[in-house]
Structures are given as structure tokens and as C-alpha cells.
Write a protein that holds these residues in place. Sequence first.
Motif, short mmCIF file in Angstrom:
data_model
loop_
_atom_site.label_atom_id
_atom_site.label_comp_id
_atom_site.label_asym_id
_atom_site.label_seq_id
_atom_site.Cartn_x
_atom_site.Cartn_y
_atom_site.Cartn_z
N PHE A 25 -10.65 -2.24 15.35
CA PHE A 25 -11.87 -2.45 14.57
C PHE A 25 -11.65 -2.07 13.11
CE2 PHE A 25 -14.31 -2.11 18.68
CZ PHE A 25 -14.89 -3.38 18.61
N LEU A 26 -10.98 -0.95 12.86
CA LEU A 26 -10.71 -0.52 11.49
C LEU A 26 -9.90 -1.56 10.74
CD1 LEU A 26 -9.86 3.27 12.04
CD2 LEU A 26 -11.91 2.34 10.93
N LEU A 27 -8.90 -2.13 11.41
CA LEU A 27 -8.05 -3.13 10.78
C LEU A 27 -8.81 -4.42 10.48
CD1 LEU A 27 -4.71 -2.65 12.75
CD2 LEU A 27 -5.30 -1.84 10.45
N ARG A 50 -10.76 8.36 14.38
CA ARG A 50 -10.13 7.86 13.16
C ARG A 50 -9.24 8.93 12.56
NH1 ARG A 50 -11.19 8.96 8.36
NH2 ARG A 50 -10.84 7.69 6.56
N ARG A 51 -9.73 10.16 12.49
CA ARG A 51 -8.95 11.27 11.93
C ARG A 51 -7.69 11.50 12.77
NH1 ARG A 51 -6.86 12.79 8.12
NH2 ARG A 51 -8.75 12.16 7.06
N ASN A 52 -7.82 11.43 14.10
CA ASN A 52 -6.65 11.59 14.98
C ASN A 52 -5.62 10.50 14.73
OD1 ASN A 52 -7.79 13.86 16.14
ND2 ASN A 52 -8.61 12.76 17.90
N ILE A 53 -6.08 9.28 14.53
CA ILE A 53 -5.18 8.15 14.24
C ILE A 53 -4.45 8.42 12.93
CG2 ILE A 53 -5.08 5.71 13.63
CD1 ILE A 53 -7.57 5.36 15.53
N LEU A 54 -5.19 8.83 11.90
CA LEU A 54 -4.58 9.11 10.60
C LEU A 54 -3.56 10.24 10.71
CD1 LEU A 54 -7.69 8.83 8.24
CD2 LEU A 54 -5.84 7.17 8.51
N ASP A 55 -3.90 11.27 11.47
CA ASP A 55 -2.97 12.40 11.66
C ASP A 55 -1.70 11.94 12.37
OD1 ASP A 55 -4.73 14.13 10.43
OD2 ASP A 55 -5.46 15.02 12.30
N LYS A 56 -1.84 11.14 13.39
CA LYS A 56 -0.68 10.69 14.17
C LYS A 56 0.25 9.79 13.35
CE LYS A 56 -2.64 10.96 18.80
NZ LYS A 56 -3.01 10.19 20.01
N THR A 57 -0.32 9.08 12.40
CA THR A 57 0.49 8.15 11.59
C THR A 57 0.86 8.75 10.24
OG1 THR A 57 -1.53 7.12 10.74
CG2 THR A 57 -0.47 6.08 12.66
N PHE A 58 0.41 9.99 9.99
CA PHE A 58 0.67 10.66 8.72
C PHE A 58 0.12 9.87 7.53
CE2 PHE A 58 4.07 11.72 11.73
CZ PHE A 58 3.85 13.08 11.87
N CYS A 59 -1.02 9.22 7.74
CA CYS A 59 -1.67 8.45 6.68
C CYS A 59 -2.85 9.22 6.12
CB CYS A 59 -2.15 7.10 7.22
SG CYS A 59 -0.81 6.00 7.70
N LYS A 60 -3.21 8.90 4.87
CA LYS A 60 -4.32 9.59 4.21
C LYS A 60 -5.62 8.80 4.23
CE LYS A 60 -1.16 11.94 1.17
NZ LYS A 60 -0.28 11.64 0.07
N ASN A 61 -5.53 7.49 4.41
CA ASN A 61 -6.74 6.66 4.40
C ASN A 61 -6.51 5.37 5.18
OD1 ASN A 61 -5.48 4.72 2.58
ND2 ASN A 61 -5.75 6.28 1.00
N ASN A 62 -7.58 4.58 5.31
CA ASN A 62 -7.51 3.35 6.11
C ASN A 62 -6.57 2.31 5.51
OD1 ASN A 62 -9.37 4.56 7.75
ND2 ASN A 62 -11.05 3.16 7.28
N ILE A 63 -6.48 2.26 4.19
CA ILE A 63 -5.59 1.29 3.54
C ILE A 63 -4.14 1.61 3.87
CG2 ILE A 63 -4.81 0.33 1.33
CD1 ILE A 63 -7.69 -0.41 1.95
N GLU A 64 -3.77 2.86 3.69
CA GLU A 64 -2.41 3.30 4.01
C GLU A 64 -2.12 3.06 5.50
OE1 GLU A 64 0.35 7.33 3.69
OE2 GLU A 64 -1.62 7.33 2.75
N LEU A 65 -3.11 3.32 6.33
CA LEU A 65 -2.97 3.10 7.78
C LEU A 65 -2.70 1.63 8.08
CD1 LEU A 65 -3.23 4.08 10.73
CD2 LEU A 65 -5.69 3.67 10.52
N ALA A 66 -3.48 0.74 7.48
CA ALA A 66 -3.31 -0.70 7.72
C ALA A 66 -1.92 -1.17 7.31
CB ALA A 66 -4.38 -1.48 6.96
N VAL A 67 -1.45 -0.72 6.16
CA VAL A 67 -0.11 -1.10 5.69
C VAL A 67 0.95 -0.61 6.67
CG1 VAL A 67 1.61 -0.70 3.88
CG2 VAL A 67 -0.77 -1.22 3.26
N LYS A 68 0.82 0.63 7.12
CA LYS A 68 1.81 1.21 8.03
C LYS A 68 1.79 0.49 9.39
CE LYS A 68 3.75 5.54 9.43
NZ LYS A 68 3.91 6.87 8.92
N VAL A 69 0.62 0.22 9.91
CA VAL A 69 0.52 -0.45 11.22
C VAL A 69 1.17 -1.82 11.16
CG1 VAL A 69 -1.11 -1.51 12.83
CG2 VAL A 69 -1.50 0.81 12.04
N VAL A 70 0.91 -2.56 10.09
CA VAL A 70 1.47 -3.90 9.96
C VAL A 70 2.99 -3.83 9.71
CG1 VAL A 70 1.50 -5.97 8.51
CG2 VAL A 70 -0.67 -4.96 9.20
N SER A 71 3.40 -2.98 8.79
CA SER A 71 4.83 -2.94 8.43
C SER A 71 5.70 -2.35 9.54
CB SER A 71 5.04 -2.15 7.13
OG SER A 71 4.73 -0.79 7.31
N GLU A 72 5.15 -1.43 10.32
CA GLU A 72 5.95 -0.79 11.38
C GLU A 72 5.62 -1.30 12.78
OE1 GLU A 72 6.10 3.47 11.02
OE2 GLU A 72 6.42 3.37 8.86
#
Length: 75
Positions: A25-27, A50-72
Amino acid sequence: YDYTVAQVYKPKSTFTNREQEILEFLLQGESIDSIASKLSLSNSTVNTHRRNILDKTFCKNNIELAVKVVSEGLL
């Protein structure tokens, strides 16, 4: 010792089923309010996931998370 980096380094990014659901949903650009409504959860619960997802991926925000999910390919 005959270990590869992949065998030793296991990223802390194993998502629970609920986290995967919320991540999708966030993506899609959904807001916390919208996700909470669709899943019949409180905003606080969605924000905790959402905070748990960010912690697990070492991301600071939803934008960084989206980039990481797609690139990795995390999802």
C-alpha cells in the motif's frame, strides 16, 4: 572458514505478512489513514508496522524505502 558474504550477512529485512501488505500500500502511495481504513486497523498500528519496515530496511522515509525495495527487489 569458507563463508561468502551472503552466507554471513543476512539483511534484517524479512517482512511479516502484515508488513508486506502495508508495504504494498505504501508503494502505491496510500496514506496511513487510507491503509488503516482498508485493513480495519488503527492509524497507530499501521504507523508501527511502517516504522518496523523502515527499521528493517535501514531507511529513513517512504521515498528511501521505495527506492530500496525496487532496486534490491525486497518485495
